[in-house]
Write an enzyme that holds these catalytic residues in place. Structure first.
Site, PDB file in Angstrom:
ATOM      1  N   LYS A  88       0.292   0.250   0.909  1.00 57.51           N
ATOM      2  CA  LYS A  88       0.776   1.137   1.272  1.00 57.51           C
ATOM      3  C   LYS A  88       1.842   0.727   1.838  1.00 57.51           C
ATOM      4  CE  LYS A  88      -1.062   3.506   5.027  1.00 57.51           C
ATOM      5  NZ  LYS A  88      -0.316   3.880   6.254  1.00 57.51           N
ATOM      6  N   SER A  89       1.765  -0.651   2.755  1.00 54.53           N
ATOM      7  CA  SER A  89       2.322  -1.336   3.364  1.00 54.53           C
ATOM      8  C   SER A  89       3.318  -1.727   2.252  1.00 54.53           C
ATOM      9  CB  SER A  89       2.046  -2.549   4.013  1.00 54.53           C
ATOM     10  OG  SER A  89       1.565  -1.863   5.266  1.00 54.53           O
ATOM     11  N   ARG A 125       8.250  -0.621   1.119  1.00 57.10           N
ATOM     12  CA  ARG A 125       9.359  -1.419   1.296  1.00 57.10           C
ATOM     13  C   ARG A 125       9.936  -1.955  -0.264  1.00 57.10           C
ATOM     14  NH1 ARG A 125       5.334  -2.896   5.631  1.00 57.10           N
ATOM     15  NH2 ARG A 125       6.560  -3.804   7.018  1.00 57.10           N
ATOM     16  N   GLY A 185       4.015   6.330  10.142  1.00 60.04           N
ATOM     17  CA  GLY A 185       5.123   5.806  11.481  1.00 60.04           C
ATOM     18  C   GLY A 185       5.864   4.888  10.517  1.00 60.04           C
ATOM     19  N   ARG A 230       3.851   9.124  18.799  1.00 59.27           N
ATOM     20  CA  ARG A 230       3.829   8.588  19.064  1.00 59.27           C
ATOM     21  C   ARG A 230       4.661   7.533  19.162  1.00 59.27           C
ATOM     22  NH1 ARG A 230       1.237   5.840  13.158  1.00 59.27           N
ATOM     23  NH2 ARG A 230       1.380   4.455  14.439  1.00 59.27           N
ATOM     24  N   GLN A 273       5.738  -3.351  12.685  1.00 58.51           N
ATOM     25  CA  GLN A 273       6.037  -2.586  12.218  1.00 58.51           C
ATOM     26  C   GLN A 273       7.668  -3.062  12.619  1.00 58.51           C
ATOM     27  OE1 GLN A 273       4.699   1.318  12.601  1.00 58.51           O
ATOM     28  NE2 GLN A 273       3.117   1.236  11.030  1.00 58.51           N
ATOM     29  N   ASP A 312      -6.097  -2.186  11.182  1.00 58.37           N
ATOM     30  CA  ASP A 312      -5.916  -0.800  10.519  1.00 58.37           C
ATOM     31  C   ASP A 312      -7.965  -0.558   9.962  1.00 58.37           C
ATOM     32  OD1 ASP A 312      -3.486  -0.118  10.879  1.00 58.37           O
ATOM     33  OD2 ASP A 312      -3.111  -0.876   8.775  1.00 58.37           O
ATOM     34  N   LYS A 336      -2.577   4.591  17.077  1.00 56.76           N
ATOM     35  CA  LYS A 336      -2.336   4.950  15.742  1.00 56.76           C
ATOM     36  C   LYS A 336      -2.013   6.598  15.332  1.00 56.76           C
ATOM     37  CE  LYS A 336      -2.000   0.477  14.736  1.00 56.76           C
ATOM     38  NZ  LYS A 336      -0.883   0.206  14.149  1.00 56.76           N
TER      39      LYS A 336
HETATM   40  C1  S3P Z   1       2.320  -1.726   9.111  1.00 57.16           C
HETATM   41  C2  S3P Z   1       1.549  -2.265  10.403  1.00 57.16           C
HETATM   42  C3  S3P Z   1       1.241  -2.094  11.135  1.00 57.16           C
HETATM   43  C4  S3P Z   1       0.391  -1.124  10.935  1.00 57.16           C
HETATM   44  C5  S3P Z   1       0.829   0.327   9.528  1.00 57.16           C
HETATM   45  C6  S3P Z   1       0.705   0.052   8.547  1.00 57.16           C
HETATM   46  C7  S3P Z   1       3.647  -1.928   8.316  1.00 57.16           C
HETATM   47  O1  S3P Z   1       1.304  -1.156  12.173  1.00 57.16           O
HETATM   48  O2  S3P Z   1      -1.515   0.000  11.792  1.00 57.16           O
HETATM   49  O3  S3P Z   1      -0.376   0.895   9.068  1.00 57.16           O
HETATM   50  O4  S3P Z   1       3.308  -1.658   6.856  1.00 57.16           O
HETATM   51  O5  S3P Z   1       4.132  -3.073   8.353  1.00 57.16           O
HETATM   52  P1  S3P Z   1       1.923  -1.766  13.654  1.00 57.16           P
HETATM   53  O6  S3P Z   1       2.936  -2.933  13.325  1.00 57.16           O
HETATM   54  O7  S3P Z   1       2.680  -0.823  15.379  1.00 57.16           O
HETATM   55  O8  S3P Z   1       0.675  -3.233  14.569  1.00 57.16           O
END
Ligand code: S3P
Length: 435
Positions: free
Chosen positions: A23-24, A28, A96, A124, A171, A317, A344
């Site tokens: 997902k991350s 990006r 988020g 959030r 994030q 996560d 979260k």
């Molecule tokens: C993420 C960072 C994490 C994670 C989220 C995805 C990212 O959040 O919990 O699911 O893609 O950078 P935080 O940076 O708020 O910890």
């Protein structure tokens, strides 16, 4: 739309499977592809609602994006200054990552826009990104209490800052670095502990210089991103449910192919191994600047541990799944330093403790973690996932060792990160029906 899972107890997880894309990295790939010069071909893209929200955001800003077709996406980059003001507020849904990274990337665009989301996302904290962006000169504000919508106004220029992250958040780090692409001079971020570094790695893959020294990353504004193919590995955060399920269910022997094993994401492997799990990595390789491996997991008796705090951001996560592992581990597991779990998609400390207690597990929530006395039989029951995808999938795995069926309410958001979870889990051996 609501969805309920009914998961019958027992069974084992076997075979070989591939969980969906990370997902991350998927977020990006769209973001950097959109502001790059040239055409970025993405494969292995996560066709989940969160990453699709990011894709739709860039379409609304005039970027042509083809796909997704079986994980293939083509992003026709418009360059760093080619985005157009969206006609409507951008809806980030449950995501988020979309909201926080877009806030940074869009802070220096020179147009106004608003970022909003669903009921969960609108609860959030966004001050954590608004504050450093304001320090860079961005016209950003939130609702009282730092809540969404996040509104951005036009600014002529941002200026680089040094920012010491008050929380270990990839994030926030990413938001500041992405804003730094549009800032005068140097922007640097120091994190208190290492967090996922996909932004830094992908910027480098797009030919954008990122300097990294210890826990600090630096970019200089006004550079150019050049399109590059991105191969998205399978998401270790999605693999986590199967790693826990196979570890706790006798007879399990499962291989998860092509999983991203970036060292800033492998806390789940380290924590499960400390608990006695039988996990081995095979065929290690690099894909698009990210390490990847096939992961084999076999059932093993788990025991409770005190989870080292340094591993918490590297598994942030995965705690819903890890709490299920702890419920099945003989003795006490103690998690501390994980207060971030409370902000979260749900309050994951409270919601997991409520669910485990509903099954008769001895689980005590604390302000920054949980104490679980595990390894004793637990019952079936009804769990409210509170619309949190990872809570729903974690309790699905808990059924492998429950004394009766587990009914899990409010599961539709599993599609945010893991489309096809129910079908894949059934293929692996879970007795799950979704309605
Ligand atoms: C993420 C960072 C994490 C994670 C989220 C995805 C990212 O959040 O919990 O699911 O893609 O950078 P935080 O940076 O708020 O910890």
């Amino acid at each position: 739309m609501t969805q309920t899972y009914l998961v019958r107890p027992g069974g084992a997880l076997t075979g070989t499977l591939r969980v969906p894309g990370d997902k991350s990295i998927s977020h990006r790939a769209i973001m950097l592809g959109a502001i790059a010069e040239g055409v970025t071909e993405v494969s292995g893209f996560l066709e989940g609602e969160d990453a699709l929200a990011t894709m739709n955001a860039f379409r609304a800003m005039g970027v042509t994006i083809e796909g997704p077709h079986q994980g293939r996406v083509t992003v026709h980059g418009v360059g760093k200054h080619g985005l157009k003001a969206p006609a409507q507020p951008i809806d980030c849904g449950n995501s988020g990552t979309s909201m926080r990274l877009l806030a940074g990337l869009l802070a220096g665009q020179g147009f106004s826009l608003s970022l909003t989301g669903d009921d969960s996302l609108r609860r959030r904290p966004m001050a954590r990104v608004a504050r450093p962006l304001q320090a860079m000169g961005a016209a950003v504000d939130t609702e009282p209490g730092g809540l969404p919508p996040v509104r951005l106004g036009p600014v002529k220029r941002l200026h680089g800052i040094h920012y010491d992250l008050p929380v270990a958040s990839a994030q926030v780090k990413s938001a500041v670095l992405l804003a730094g692409l549009y800032a005068d001079g140097e922007t640097s971020v120091t994190e208190p502990e290492p967090t996922r570094d996909h932004t830094e790695r992908m910027l480098a893959a797009f030919g954008y210089p990122v300097v990294r020294e210890g826990n600090t990353a630096r970019v200089t504004g006004q550079g150019v991103l050049r399109a590059t193919p991105i191969e998205v590995p399978a998401d270790i955060s999605s693999a986590a449910f199967f790693l826990v399920g196979a570890s706790i269910a006798p007879g399990s022997d499962l291989t998860l192919n092509a999983v991203g094993v970036n060292p800033t994401r492998t806390g789940i492997l380290d924590i499960l191994k400390l608990m006695g799990a039988d996990i081995t990595l095979h065929n290690p390789r690099l894909a698009g600047g990210e390490p990847v491996a096939d992961i084999r997991v076999r059932h093993a008796p788990l025991h409770g541990i005190v989870v080292p705090e340094a591993l918490v951001p590297l598994a942030i996560d995965e705690f819903p799944a890890l709490f299920v592992a702890a419920a099945n581990a003989a003795g006490q597991t103690v998690v501390t330093g994980a207060a971030e779990l409370r902000v979260k998609e749900s309050d994951r400390i409270q919601v997991m403790a409520d669910g485990l207690q509903a099954l008769g597990v001895d689980a005590t929530p604390t302000p920054d973690g949980m104490i679980i006395n595990g390894g004793r039989p637990y019952t079936g029951g009804t769990i409210d996932s509170r619309g949190d995808h990872r809570i729903a999938m974690s309790f699905a795995m808990a059924a492998l060792r429950a004394g009766g069926p587990i009914t899990i309410l409010d599961c539709a958001n599993v599609a945010t990160s893991f489309p096809g979870f129910a079908e894949l889990a059934v293929t692996a051996g879970l007795s799950l029906s979704a309605s």
